[in-house]
Design an enzyme around this catalytic site. Sequence first.
Site, PDB file in Angstrom:
ATOM      1  N   SER A 244      32.643 -54.872   3.112  1.00 39.20           N
ATOM      2  CA  SER A 244      33.566 -55.087   1.845  1.00 39.20           C
ATOM      3  C   SER A 244      34.110 -53.388   2.334  1.00 39.20           C
ATOM      4  O   SER A 244      33.654 -52.784   3.122  1.00 39.20           O
ATOM      5  CB  SER A 244      33.011 -54.960   0.584  1.00 39.20           C
ATOM      6  N   LYS A 245      35.042 -52.963   1.258  1.00 40.19           N
ATOM      7  CA  LYS A 245      35.667 -51.822   1.445  1.00 40.19           C
ATOM      8  C   LYS A 245      34.769 -50.543   1.640  1.00 40.19           C
ATOM      9  O   LYS A 245      34.942 -49.549   2.282  1.00 40.19           O
ATOM     10  CB  LYS A 245      36.824 -51.329   0.443  1.00 40.19           C
ATOM     11  N   ARG A 246      33.658 -50.674   1.024  1.00 40.09           N
ATOM     12  CA  ARG A 246      32.762 -49.571   1.031  1.00 40.09           C
ATOM     13  C   ARG A 246      32.338 -49.290   2.509  1.00 40.09           C
ATOM     14  O   ARG A 246      31.586 -48.294   2.687  1.00 40.09           O
ATOM     15  CB  ARG A 246      31.514 -49.978   0.099  1.00 40.09           C
ATOM     16  N   HIS A 247      32.430 -50.133   3.221  1.00 36.19           N
ATOM     17  CA  HIS A 247      31.719 -49.876   4.560  1.00 36.19           C
ATOM     18  C   HIS A 247      32.929 -49.328   5.477  1.00 36.19           C
ATOM     19  O   HIS A 247      32.745 -49.279   6.719  1.00 36.19           O
ATOM     20  CB  HIS A 247      31.373 -51.251   5.427  1.00 36.19           C
ATOM     21  N   GLY A 248      34.262 -49.037   4.826  1.00 41.39           N
ATOM     22  CA  GLY A 248      35.233 -48.652   5.848  1.00 41.39           C
ATOM     23  C   GLY A 248      36.388 -49.534   5.853  1.00 41.39           C
ATOM     24  O   GLY A 248      36.527 -50.415   5.081  1.00 41.39           O
TER      25      GLY A 248
END
Length: 476
Positions: A244-248
């Site tokens: 998800s966006k948390r991973h970049g």
Amino acid sequence: MIRVRFAPSPTGHLHIGGARTALFNYLYARHNNGRFILRIEDTDRTRSTEEYIDTIIEGMKWLKLDWDEGPFRQTDRFDVYRDYTERLIREGKAYRCYCSPEELEQRRKEAITQGQPQKYDGRCRNVEKGQSIKVSEDQSKNAAVRFKMPQEGQTVVDDLMRGKVVFENNQLDDLIIMRSDGTPTYNFTVVVDDVDMKITHVIRGDDHLNNTPKQIHIYKALGYDIPLFAHLPMILGADKTRLSKRHGATSVMVYKEMGYLPDALVNYLVRLGWSYGDQEVFTREELIKYFSFENVGKSSAVFNPEKLLWLNSQYMINTSSEDLTKMVMPFLIQEKIINEEQPLDKVWLSKAIATLKERAKTLVELAKTLRYYIVEDIEYNEKAKAKFLNEKSRDLLIELKDALTSLPDFSVSEMEKIFKSMIEKHNIKLGNLAQPVRVAITGGTESPGIFEVLDIVGREKTLKRLDRAIRVIQNQ
Ligand code: GLU
């Protein structure tokens, strides 16, 4: 003939996971001389937007995942879904449901307190067979349509990736196939379209595995053959949770903006789950030739941005300087190194790129390092300036400037001769001369070989920059 499709819902940008699904479909079609269909699943009108449709298509084009048919849009096919819905109602395989959302919610809560399963209780299932529920005109207008799901037995999904997966039918809900506002729902439209578009293999993310038994029952009710299914394992972030966006960055077009090459991203995406021996770098032709489901791993793949960057750098090295010249243009504008109207000698630029492409991992990095070749006045890196533009180097720079001014031929070999003789004369190392020159010409201490740099910068700018460096030292 093998027919596959990519069926994105335009409720977000084309992301890494979606692009991998598209790619596997594309490769499977091309490997088998089949057809690849693009279908936009935009029935959820509250969450779908035109902008997302455009960016998904743009992303597919950028990755060169060219499709053979489409893009079809489900919102253009509402009449088709209505016809199929009516057919199912006529045949007693679907029914109108008059329960209001409030009633359903209340009954759901009751079911929870009584420890019952939280699925539709079947109240409207037999109404049309003359059972006793009174329906007002209003209710009748606002009826949804539900599919009569078999409640006994099991459904086996025979999946190319997962093998046989068994589902208990009593866990399946009488799902709504048409909402009360007349819009059809995903599990129904996907079957209707896969039938109409003669899809032979449904290749998609395994977040849809649980939907598959429901879809199988709809195929059966419509009397159609069931396609083959391949549910691809999820892509995870480094912490093993769903990517998800948390991973970049997860949006494909963000990688374009960051200066990645589309072929490098494709190469990276294919390796998220698929392998061919130890080979890491593949041409498109090789991917098409080698792709098969036997080599797709059964477990989730972990997205590794460093590896993607490494692959990109390999692609930068292997792409011709002429091609990189075209590719880097928008980034030179983006980095404000040139403006849109500025003419640039393409042959000269490609020569400059040849000196840098082994060092730049992305087109953005390449554009940034090209700056000192292109702009009129460079900026000094403060540390480099303090270390190399000082009293010690001043006389060397003056001497070099004079020698270069009178050099008949401003060529690499002539420059080499001058450097050599100065080094010998002063009994210094090449670095003692080359580093101050490098700072004077590029602003920093890292660059390709100094003669190549001077050759590309050219005599006029070289002399001007040496002159400026000398003045800077004198004014210190
Ligand atoms: N529209 C669905 C999605 O974007 C894909 C459905 C499918 O491939 O069956 O998740």
